[in-house]
Motif scaffolding. Structure first.
Motif, short mmCIF file in Angstrom:
data_model
loop_
_atom_site.label_atom_id
_atom_site.label_comp_id
_atom_site.label_asym_id
_atom_site.label_seq_id
_atom_site.Cartn_x
_atom_site.Cartn_y
_atom_site.Cartn_z
N ALA A 1 0.64 -1.16 0.05
CA ALA A 1 0.04 0.13 0.02
C ALA A 1 0.89 1.24 -0.01
N ARG A 2 0.65 2.09 -0.91
CA ARG A 2 0.99 3.37 -0.83
C ARG A 2 0.27 4.41 -0.06
N LEU A 3 0.94 4.78 1.02
CA LEU A 3 -0.11 5.68 2.20
C LEU A 3 0.27 6.98 2.02
N ARG A 4 -0.57 7.78 2.02
CA ARG A 4 -0.20 9.50 2.03
C ARG A 4 -0.87 10.24 3.20
N TRP A 5 0.11 10.70 4.17
CA TRP A 5 -0.18 11.65 5.16
C TRP A 5 -0.14 12.91 4.85
N ALA A 6 -1.13 13.76 5.67
CA ALA A 6 -0.98 15.27 5.39
C ALA A 6 -0.21 15.68 6.56
N VAL A 7 0.80 16.55 6.43
CA VAL A 7 1.39 17.33 7.72
C VAL A 7 0.64 18.56 7.68
N MET A 8 -0.15 18.88 8.56
CA MET A 8 -1.05 20.10 8.76
C MET A 8 -0.37 20.95 10.11
N ALA A 9 -0.61 22.19 9.94
CA ALA A 9 -0.28 23.10 11.21
C ALA A 9 -1.39 23.94 11.35
N GLU A 10 -1.61 24.59 12.55
CA GLU A 10 -2.76 25.31 12.92
C GLU A 10 -2.21 26.65 12.68
N GLU A 11 -3.21 27.53 13.19
CA GLU A 11 -2.75 29.16 13.21
C GLU A 11 -2.57 29.55 11.62
N GLY A 12 -3.71 29.23 10.85
CA GLY A 12 -3.49 29.56 9.46
C GLY A 12 -2.56 29.12 8.37
N GLU A 13 -1.77 28.08 8.70
CA GLU A 13 -0.96 27.58 8.03
C GLU A 13 -1.56 26.61 7.14
N GLY A 14 -2.08 25.56 7.81
CA GLY A 14 -2.78 24.52 7.02
C GLY A 14 -1.73 23.45 6.63
N LEU A 15 -1.88 22.85 5.09
CA LEU A 15 -1.08 21.95 4.91
C LEU A 15 0.33 22.46 4.48
N ARG A 16 1.29 21.72 5.32
CA ARG A 16 2.80 21.97 5.03
C ARG A 16 3.44 21.04 3.77
N HIS A 17 3.05 19.89 3.83
CA HIS A 17 3.70 18.94 2.82
C HIS A 17 2.55 17.57 3.00
N TRP A 18 3.01 16.74 1.94
CA TRP A 18 2.34 15.38 2.24
C TRP A 18 3.74 14.61 2.24
N GLU A 19 3.40 13.35 3.03
CA GLU A 19 4.62 12.28 3.10
C GLU A 19 3.68 11.17 2.58
N TYR B 1 0.45 24.14 16.85
CA TYR B 1 0.43 22.65 17.11
C TYR B 1 0.12 21.83 15.40
N VAL B 2 0.74 20.83 15.35
CA VAL B 2 1.00 20.20 14.05
C VAL B 2 0.62 18.85 14.26
N GLU B 3 -0.32 18.37 13.16
CA GLU B 3 -0.60 17.01 13.15
C GLU B 3 -0.48 16.28 11.72
N THR B 4 0.24 15.15 11.76
CA THR B 4 0.17 14.31 10.58
C THR B 4 -1.07 13.34 10.42
N ARG B 5 -1.95 13.44 9.62
CA ARG B 5 -3.13 12.93 9.61
C ARG B 5 -2.95 11.94 8.15
N LEU B 6 -3.76 10.69 8.29
CA LEU B 6 -3.98 9.93 7.11
C LEU B 6 -4.77 10.72 5.99
N ALA B 7 -4.43 10.65 4.91
CA ALA B 7 -5.20 11.58 3.72
C ALA B 7 -5.78 10.35 2.72
N PRO C 1 -3.31 24.89 -1.50
CA PRO C 1 -3.63 25.17 -0.04
C PRO C 1 -4.73 24.22 0.55
N VAL C 2 -4.52 23.82 1.81
CA VAL C 2 -5.67 23.02 2.56
C VAL C 2 -5.54 23.55 3.95
N GLN C 3 -6.77 23.77 4.27
CA GLN C 3 -7.01 24.49 5.61
C GLN C 3 -6.85 23.40 6.73
#
Length: 110
Positions: free
Chosen positions: A6-24, A59-65, A92-94
């Motif tokens: 399986a090729r999995l993609r996570w979104a690295v997301m930051a609060e405070e208006g930044e949103g998506l930083r990058h995909w992993e 605050y930064v989250e890495t979420r399964l996308a 951009p992704v909020q």
């Protein structure tokens, strides 16, 4: 049981208006009884690898996308070799965006 990749993609997301930083993206290998069980296992692996942390005041989250691809490799694959990549966002992704990887059926990569 059969080997799957399986090729999995996570979104690295930051609060405070930044949103998506990058995909992993990374390849994960596991055995499963069939394609449906393999898809469920890929989702489970992806969710197990989600994480969150504080960076200074942000605050930064890495979420399964997404499960990008899901391949049946057979009983005795020659090679179980994968790769990991970081991909810059093309749009951009909020931060409050909700990903629903279980709703998209992944195609095979070949």
């Amino acid at each position: 049981m059969t080997w799957f990749r399986a090729r999995l993609r996570w979104a690295v997301m930051a609060e405070e208006g930044e949103g998506l930083r990058h995909w992993e993206e990374t390849d994960c290998f596991f055995r499963s009884v069939d394609w449906d069980a393999a898809f469920a296992r890929a989702l489970s692996i992806g969710r197990d690898r989600q994480r969150a942390h504080d960076e200074d005041t942000q605050y930064v989250e890495t979420r399964l996308a997404a499960v990008v691809t899901l391949d049946c490799l057979g009983e005795n694959p020659n090679v179980l070799e994968g790769q990991s990549v970081t991909i810059p966002p093309s749009a951009p992704v909020q931060f409050d965006h909700v990903f629903r990887p279980e709703e998209a059926i992944p195609p095979p990569s070949f």
